[in-house]
Design a protein around this motif. Structure first.
Motif, PDB file in Angstrom:
ATOM      1  N   ALA A 135      11.133  85.920  53.527  1.00  0.00           N
ATOM      2  CA  ALA A 135       9.958  86.177  52.693  1.00  0.00           C
ATOM      3  C   ALA A 135       8.770  86.228  53.635  1.00  0.00           C
ATOM      4  CB  ALA A 135       9.764  85.075  51.659  1.00  0.00           C
ATOM      5  N   HIS A 136       7.791  87.043  53.298  1.00  0.00           N
ATOM      6  CA  HIS A 136       6.553  87.113  54.084  1.00  0.00           C
ATOM      7  C   HIS A 136       5.536  87.965  53.345  1.00  0.00           C
ATOM      8  CE1 HIS A 136       7.477  91.085  56.469  1.00  0.00           C
ATOM      9  NE2 HIS A 136       7.940  91.134  55.249  1.00  0.00           N
ATOM     10  N   SER A 137       4.328  87.936  53.855  1.00  0.00           N
ATOM     11  CA  SER A 137       3.292  88.829  53.357  1.00  0.00           C
ATOM     12  C   SER A 137       2.677  89.522  54.569  1.00  0.00           C
ATOM     13  CB  SER A 137       2.221  88.051  52.585  1.00  0.00           C
ATOM     14  OG  SER A 137       1.605  87.088  53.416  1.00  0.00           O
ATOM     15  N   LEU A 138       2.076  90.654  54.321  1.00  0.00           N
ATOM     16  CA  LEU A 138       1.434  91.433  55.383  1.00  0.00           C
ATOM     17  C   LEU A 138      -0.031  91.619  54.977  1.00  0.00           C
ATOM     18  CD1 LEU A 138       4.337  94.000  55.834  1.00  0.00           C
ATOM     19  CD2 LEU A 138       3.838  92.039  57.290  1.00  0.00           C
ATOM     20  N   PRO A 139      -0.862  90.605  55.247  1.00  0.00           N
ATOM     21  CA  PRO A 139      -2.201  90.514  54.650  1.00  0.00           C
ATOM     22  C   PRO A 139      -3.279  91.393  55.291  1.00  0.00           C
ATOM     23  CG  PRO A 139      -1.835  88.632  56.065  1.00  0.00           C
ATOM     24  CD  PRO A 139      -0.561  89.435  56.073  1.00  0.00           C
ATOM     25  N   ARG A 140      -3.053  92.674  55.274  1.00  0.00           N
ATOM     26  CA  ARG A 140      -4.067  93.632  55.715  1.00  0.00           C
ATOM     27  C   ARG A 140      -4.009  94.841  54.784  1.00  0.00           C
ATOM     28  NH1 ARG A 140      -4.109  93.204  62.131  1.00  0.00           N
ATOM     29  NH2 ARG A 140      -4.732  91.019  62.224  1.00  0.00           N
ATOM     30  N   PRO A 141      -5.144  95.458  54.505  1.00  0.00           N
ATOM     31  CA  PRO A 141      -5.166  96.570  53.543  1.00  0.00           C
ATOM     32  C   PRO A 141      -4.201  97.710  53.869  1.00  0.00           C
ATOM     33  CG  PRO A 141      -7.389  95.829  54.003  1.00  0.00           C
ATOM     34  CD  PRO A 141      -6.488  95.090  54.952  1.00  0.00           C
ATOM     35  N   ILE A 154      25.826  84.544  69.514  1.00  0.00           N
ATOM     36  CA  ILE A 154      24.440  84.375  69.975  1.00  0.00           C
ATOM     37  C   ILE A 154      23.476  85.009  68.978  1.00  0.00           C
ATOM     38  CG2 ILE A 154      22.779  85.018  71.770  1.00  0.00           C
ATOM     39  CD1 ILE A 154      24.730  82.679  72.466  1.00  0.00           C
ATOM     40  N   LEU A 155      23.799  86.203  68.478  1.00  0.00           N
ATOM     41  CA  LEU A 155      22.921  86.829  67.486  1.00  0.00           C
ATOM     42  C   LEU A 155      22.818  85.942  66.246  1.00  0.00           C
ATOM     43  CD1 LEU A 155      21.127  89.119  66.518  1.00  0.00           C
ATOM     44  CD2 LEU A 155      23.200  90.292  65.701  1.00  0.00           C
ATOM     45  N   SER A 156      23.930  85.426  65.775  1.00  0.00           N
ATOM     46  CA  SER A 156      23.911  84.539  64.604  1.00  0.00           C
ATOM     47  C   SER A 156      23.051  83.301  64.869  1.00  0.00           C
ATOM     48  CB  SER A 156      25.346  84.122  64.264  1.00  0.00           C
ATOM     49  OG  SER A 156      25.351  83.231  63.184  1.00  0.00           O
ATOM     50  N   LYS A 157      23.180  82.719  66.041  1.00  0.00           N
ATOM     51  CA  LYS A 157      22.399  81.532  66.411  1.00  0.00           C
ATOM     52  C   LYS A 157      20.897  81.832  66.431  1.00  0.00           C
ATOM     53  CE  LYS A 157      21.628  78.543  70.388  1.00  0.00           C
ATOM     54  NZ  LYS A 157      22.038  78.259  71.769  1.00  0.00           N
ATOM     55  N   VAL A 158      20.531  82.984  66.957  1.00  0.00           N
ATOM     56  CA  VAL A 158      19.121  83.378  67.046  1.00  0.00           C
ATOM     57  C   VAL A 158      18.538  83.650  65.656  1.00  0.00           C
ATOM     58  CG1 VAL A 158      17.633  85.287  67.802  1.00  0.00           C
ATOM     59  CG2 VAL A 158      19.198  84.190  69.428  1.00  0.00           C
ATOM     60  N   LEU A 159      19.337  84.219  64.769  1.00  0.00           N
ATOM     61  CA  LEU A 159      18.844  84.572  63.431  1.00  0.00           C
ATOM     62  C   LEU A 159      18.784  83.384  62.477  1.00  0.00           C
ATOM     63  CD1 LEU A 159      20.603  88.005  62.807  1.00  0.00           C
ATOM     64  CD2 LEU A 159      18.291  87.568  63.687  1.00  0.00           C
ATOM     65  N   LYS A 160      19.616  82.388  62.695  1.00  0.00           N
ATOM     66  CA  LYS A 160      19.716  81.269  61.760  1.00  0.00           C
ATOM     67  C   LYS A 160      18.365  80.633  61.417  1.00  0.00           C
ATOM     68  CE  LYS A 160      22.286  77.122  60.699  1.00  0.00           C
ATOM     69  NZ  LYS A 160      23.355  76.211  61.081  1.00  0.00           N
ATOM     70  N   PRO A 161      17.472  80.363  62.381  1.00  0.00           N
ATOM     71  CA  PRO A 161      16.184  79.743  62.026  1.00  0.00           C
ATOM     72  C   PRO A 161      15.276  80.631  61.167  1.00  0.00           C
ATOM     73  CG  PRO A 161      16.631  79.511  64.376  1.00  0.00           C
ATOM     74  CD  PRO A 161      17.648  80.457  63.828  1.00  0.00           C
ATOM     75  N   LEU A 193       8.323  83.492  56.549  1.00  0.00           N
ATOM     76  CA  LEU A 193       7.799  83.654  57.909  1.00  0.00           C
ATOM     77  C   LEU A 193       6.323  83.288  57.994  1.00  0.00           C
ATOM     78  CD1 LEU A 193       9.566  86.932  59.096  1.00  0.00           C
ATOM     79  CD2 LEU A 193      10.430  84.575  59.053  1.00  0.00           C
ATOM     80  N   ASP A 194       5.601  83.396  56.882  1.00  0.00           N
ATOM     81  CA  ASP A 194       4.184  83.028  56.867  1.00  0.00           C
ATOM     82  C   ASP A 194       3.987  81.538  57.171  1.00  0.00           C
ATOM     83  OD1 ASP A 194       3.824  85.640  56.043  1.00  0.00           O
ATOM     84  OD2 ASP A 194       3.125  85.128  54.034  1.00  0.00           O
ATOM     85  N   GLU A 195       5.001  80.733  56.924  1.00  0.00           N
ATOM     86  CA  GLU A 195       4.908  79.287  57.115  1.00  0.00           C
ATOM     87  C   GLU A 195       5.505  78.810  58.437  1.00  0.00           C
ATOM     88  OE1 GLU A 195       6.862  77.725  53.662  1.00  0.00           O
ATOM     89  OE2 GLU A 195       5.190  78.270  52.329  1.00  0.00           O
ATOM     90  N   MET A 196       6.049  79.728  59.229  1.00  0.00           N
ATOM     91  CA  MET A 196       6.695  79.332  60.478  1.00  0.00           C
ATOM     92  C   MET A 196       5.686  79.329  61.625  1.00  0.00           C
ATOM     93  SD  MET A 196      10.413  81.197  60.265  1.00  0.00           S
ATOM     94  CE  MET A 196      10.981  80.309  61.724  1.00  0.00           C
ATOM     95  N   GLU A 197       5.666  78.238  62.365  1.00  0.00           N
ATOM     96  CA  GLU A 197       4.722  78.084  63.471  1.00  0.00           C
ATOM     97  C   GLU A 197       4.858  79.197  64.504  1.00  0.00           C
ATOM     98  OE1 GLU A 197       3.835  74.857  66.949  1.00  0.00           O
ATOM     99  OE2 GLU A 197       4.338  74.082  64.966  1.00  0.00           O
ATOM    100  N   VAL A 198       6.074  79.639  64.749  1.00  0.00           N
ATOM    101  CA  VAL A 198       6.309  80.661  65.764  1.00  0.00           C
ATOM    102  C   VAL A 198       5.582  81.976  65.438  1.00  0.00           C
ATOM    103  CG1 VAL A 198       8.472  81.552  64.784  1.00  0.00           C
ATOM    104  CG2 VAL A 198       8.092  81.660  67.249  1.00  0.00           C
ATOM    105  N   SER A 202       2.641  81.992  63.647  1.00  0.00           N
ATOM    106  CA  SER A 202       1.253  81.647  63.322  1.00  0.00           C
ATOM    107  C   SER A 202       0.287  82.630  63.991  1.00  0.00           C
ATOM    108  CB  SER A 202       0.946  80.225  63.798  1.00  0.00           C
ATOM    109  OG  SER A 202      -0.383  79.895  63.492  1.00  0.00           O
ATOM    110  N   GLY A 203      -0.604  83.198  63.192  1.00  0.00           N
ATOM    111  CA  GLY A 203      -1.585  84.146  63.711  1.00  0.00           C
ATOM    112  C   GLY A 203      -1.048  85.552  63.921  1.00  0.00           C
ATOM    113  N   LYS A 204       0.204  85.802  63.543  1.00  0.00           N
ATOM    114  CA  LYS A 204       0.810  87.126  63.722  1.00  0.00           C
ATOM    115  C   LYS A 204       1.085  87.768  62.367  1.00  0.00           C
ATOM    116  CE  LYS A 204       3.142  85.850  67.999  1.00  0.00           C
ATOM    117  NZ  LYS A 204       4.434  85.692  68.665  1.00  0.00           N
ATOM    118  N   ILE A 205       1.038  89.071  62.343  1.00  0.00           N
ATOM    119  CA  ILE A 205       1.448  89.840  61.168  1.00  0.00           C
ATOM    120  C   ILE A 205       2.926  90.150  61.381  1.00  0.00           C
ATOM    121  CG2 ILE A 205       1.069  91.906  59.784  1.00  0.00           C
ATOM    122  CD1 ILE A 205      -1.360  90.040  59.888  1.00  0.00           C
TER     123      ILE A 205
END
Length: 132
Positions: free
Chosen positions: A13-19, A58-65, A71-76, A78-81
């Motif tokens: 889930a995420h948002s893309l907060p630009r017009p 490895i792909l599964s491990k990378v995607l799991k988090p 994504l809006d709430e994930m620190e990694v 933060s500040g990114k669209i």
């Protein structure tokens, strides 16, 4: 050039907060089919570029988090669209770290390039690729 490509998926889930993103500015869900290709210039003595089983793990491990996360709430992020391109680069960076630390076994040292492709639908996809 040889390549092994493996596939998995994430639901986010995420948002893309630009017009520019129109209705996607609001919170919404997305399911991405993720393809990761690992490129080598030569094969090993067994005729392998990369071990497919290790690449899949490895792909599964990378995607799991990322899976089932906002994504809006994930620190990694933060500040990114969190566009498809930004997510692809994030996954690439995590895969590159795994390769550089030898997590793909003996094939790790042969990998010279990675491509991460995110399929948003049957009509649209985006990717990030670079040499290692």
């Amino acid at each position: 050039m040889f390549a092994i490509e493996v596939r998995d998926h994430i639901m986010i889930a995420h948002s893309l907060p630009r017009p520019v993103f129109g209705p996607a500015q609001a919170m919404h869900g997305a399911t991405f089919v993720v393809d990761a290709a690992f490129f080598t210039r030569e094969l090993d003595d067994d005729g392998l570029a990369v071990d497919i089983g290790l690449a899949t793990a490895i792909l599964s491990k990378v995607l799991k988090p990322l899976n089932y996360q906002n994504l809006d709430e994930m620190e990694v992020f933060s500040g990114k669209i969190t566009t498809t391109e930004v997510i692809a680069k994030h996954i690439f960076d995590q895969l590159a770290t795994a390769v550089q630390s030898g997590e793909l076994g003996r094939g790790s040292q042969r990998i010279c390039k990675i491509r991460v492709l995110l399929n948003e639908s049957h009509m649209a996809r985006g990717w990030y690729e670079a040499d290692l």
